[in-house]
Design an enzyme around this catalytic site. Structure first.
Site, mmCIF file in Angstrom:
data_model
loop_
_atom_site.group_PDB
_atom_site.id
_atom_site.type_symbol
_atom_site.label_atom_id
_atom_site.label_comp_id
_atom_site.label_asym_id
_atom_site.label_seq_id
_atom_site.Cartn_x
_atom_site.Cartn_y
_atom_site.Cartn_z
ATOM 1 N N GLU A 1 34.160 -34.766 -105.890
ATOM 2 C CA GLU A 1 35.521 -34.596 -105.361
ATOM 3 C C GLU A 1 35.432 -33.447 -104.368
ATOM 4 O O GLU A 1 35.062 -32.340 -104.727
ATOM 5 C CB GLU A 1 36.487 -34.298 -106.508
ATOM 6 C CG GLU A 1 37.946 -34.537 -106.150
ATOM 7 C CD GLU A 1 38.589 -33.347 -105.467
ATOM 8 O OE1 GLU A 1 38.619 -33.346 -104.203
ATOM 9 O OE2 GLU A 1 39.044 -32.439 -106.153
ATOM 10 N N CYS B 1 42.883 -28.762 -103.551
ATOM 11 C CA CYS B 1 42.418 -29.829 -102.652
ATOM 12 C C CYS B 1 43.565 -30.780 -102.334
ATOM 13 O O CYS B 1 43.524 -31.505 -101.345
ATOM 14 C CB CYS B 1 41.228 -30.566 -103.253
ATOM 15 S SG CYS B 1 41.409 -30.902 -104.991
#
EC number: 1.2.1.88
Length: 515
Positions: free
Chosen positions: A286, A320
């Site tokens: 990720e 994020c």
């Protein structure tokens, strides 16, 4: 019978008893600040001369802990330990592994405010952000334990007359978990227990900025009954220990959360087959985002402004999933922009130990410098509406910053800043807004604020992100409710907290018997 999964509720700090309990958590953590922490290899505590010093980003003079630092030799020892442990751990009953997660979740729940207080100190998280991080760690344990119980007997497949076919999942091997500093409990715990509950052994290399909370979690898993050697705690340099383990022929998979550049480097290195390696390594990554909130002309503009501010500046934009771009239709652009600026000016920036603080520091000097450089770039590329100031005299504080009138291809509209900076651009119509929303190399989260059902359905099909939200902000995914992970350069399309995440840590086996 196991109760159905429900996510861990967030703490209501307007209740005086909860406020007092959190303050007690801060006192508990204050009492053990500055301690030394060892590596854990095969259950053995290993101290090293070289240390990683974890500091409080809100107060640079305060040492949270000094953590032993692994080198290649110790990483090799940990690998051999994990490799040996895999031979028997992989054969344990899934029910036993799930029970360890259930017990660990219960232990953390009892010490919830202590863990959250440690996140305030080590990561600079304000109370609500820290509380949500701890709740998410509990959720990952509860959810993945239940998912393993669902998967333990495999999936039915067809059989012909005189034949029985079985299709089931087996563990992979030794996994290297490289966890981030921005969710130093939730993501670290989630990626670790996903690998463990599926029958793999783990080498945990937490982020160097937040290694103490990871050590405390290793202690929790030990208390919950995790046997020695199954999880090995080896903080160390990415260039030395990280590369060594990614390259290692006995590494079966790497689970990484972090930046695009490091993720690409890991992906490239993991693709190389080394002497003695008998598999192709799996990478679960990720890698960040450049996330957009689109505001339609038919929209609740107050909802839009509130959603933008919460998504852009929660935990100082160090998510994020944070909103770093707003694409507003020209009809409502000025109204939304002005309201966002108003709300941003009301935010309290300061010491995260105070309950009233909305935004604390950024994580370290390097992050501070990078964000301030991007603010200077933003001043050249757009119009500074509010913020832009920084103060790193005591901690790493940056004011929430709003830029207006950006070209969609401007650097601060394209590059991940990972700080409290949001940039506005205008769209002619909804199609144009979606075109801009999709114009980065990322594809993690996004949101659309609109009352037009046709436009929402269009966005459902065309807004190319892994987590898309309608009429709310673009942060705050909940385990089991909003499986999380994105497209393109946001990673390997894995969905943490979703029904297929554990499958990434296993391989399927078919056994066919004729009678």
């Amino acid at each position: 019978m196991v109760q159905p999964y429900k996510h861990e509720p967030f703490t209501d700090f307007t209740v005086e008893a909860n406020k007092k309990a959190f303050e007690e958590g801060l006192k508990t953590v204050q009492a053990y600040l500055g301690q030394d922490y060892p590596l854990v290899i095969g259950g053995e505590r290993v101290m090293t001369e070289d240390k990683i010093v974890s500091i409080n980003p809100a107060n640079k003079t305060e040492v949270v802990g000094r953590v032993a630092k692994a080198n290649k030799d110790l990483a090799e020892k940990a690998m051999q330990t994990a490799d040996a442990a895999f031979k028997w751990w992989s054969k344990t009953k899934p029910e036993m592994r799930a029970d360890i997660l259930f017990r660990a979740a219960a232990i953390v729940r009892r010490r919830k405010h202590e863990f959250s207080a440690l996140l305030v100190k080590e990561a600079g998280k304000p109370w609500k952000e820290a509380d949500a991080d701890t709740a998410e760690a509990i959720d990952f344990m509860e959810y993945y334990a239940r998912q393993m119980l669902k998967l333990k007997d495999g999936i039915p497949v067809e059989s012909r007359p005189g034949e029985t076919n079985r299709f089931f999942y087996i563990p992979l091997g030794v996994g290297v978990v490289i966890s981030p500093w921005n969710f130093p409990f939730a993501i670290m715990a989630g990626t670790t227990v996903a690998a463990l509950v599926t029958g793999n052994t783990v080498l945990l290399k937490p982020a160097s900025a937040t290694p103490v909370v990871a050590y405390k979690f290793v202690e929790v898993l030990e208390e919950a009954g995790l046997p020695a050697g199954v999880l090995n705690y080896i903080p160390g340099s990415g260039a030395e220990v990280g590369d060594y383990l990614v390259d290692h022929p006995r590494t079966r998979f790497i689970s990484f959360t972090g930046s695009r550049d490091v993720g690409i480097r890991i992906y490239e290195r993991a693709a190389k087959v080394h002497p003695g390696q008998i598999w192709l390594k799996r990478v679960i990554a990720e890698m960040g985002g450049k996330d957009t909130i689109v505001v339609d002309k038919e929209a609740d503009l107050e909802l839009a402004a509130q959603s933008i501010v919460a998504s852009a500046f929660g935990f100082s934009g160090q998510k994020c999933s944070a909103c770093s771009r707003v694409v507003a239709l020209e009809d409502v652009y000025d109204q939304v922009l002005n309201r966002v600026v108003e709300l941003t000016k009301q935010l309290k920036v300061g010491n995260p130990e105070e309950q009233s603080t909305f935004m604390g520091p950024v994580i370290d000097q390097s992050a501070y410098n990078k964000i301030m450089e991007y603010i200077e770039i933003g001043k050249q590329e757009g119009k500074l509406m509010t913020g832009g100031e920084g103060d790193d005299s005591k901690g790493f504080f940056i004011q929430p910053t709003v830029f207006a009138d950006l070209d969609p291809k401007a650097r601060i509209m394209q590059e991940e800043i990972f700080g409290p900076v949001v940039a506005f651009t205008k769209a002619k119509d909804f199609d144009h807004a979606l075109e801009i929303a999709n114009n980065t190399e990322y594809g993690l989260t996004g949101a659309v604020i609109s009352n037009n059902r046709f436009n929402l359905e269009k966005a459902r099909e065309e807004f190319h992100v892994g987590n898309l939200y309608f009429n709310r902000g673009c942060t705050g995914a909940i385990v089991g409710y909003h499986p999380f992970g994105g497209f393109n350069m946001s990673g390997t399309d894995s969905k943490a907290g979703g029904p297929d995440y554990l499958l990434l840590h296993m391989q399927a086996k078919t056994v066919s018997e004729m009678f």
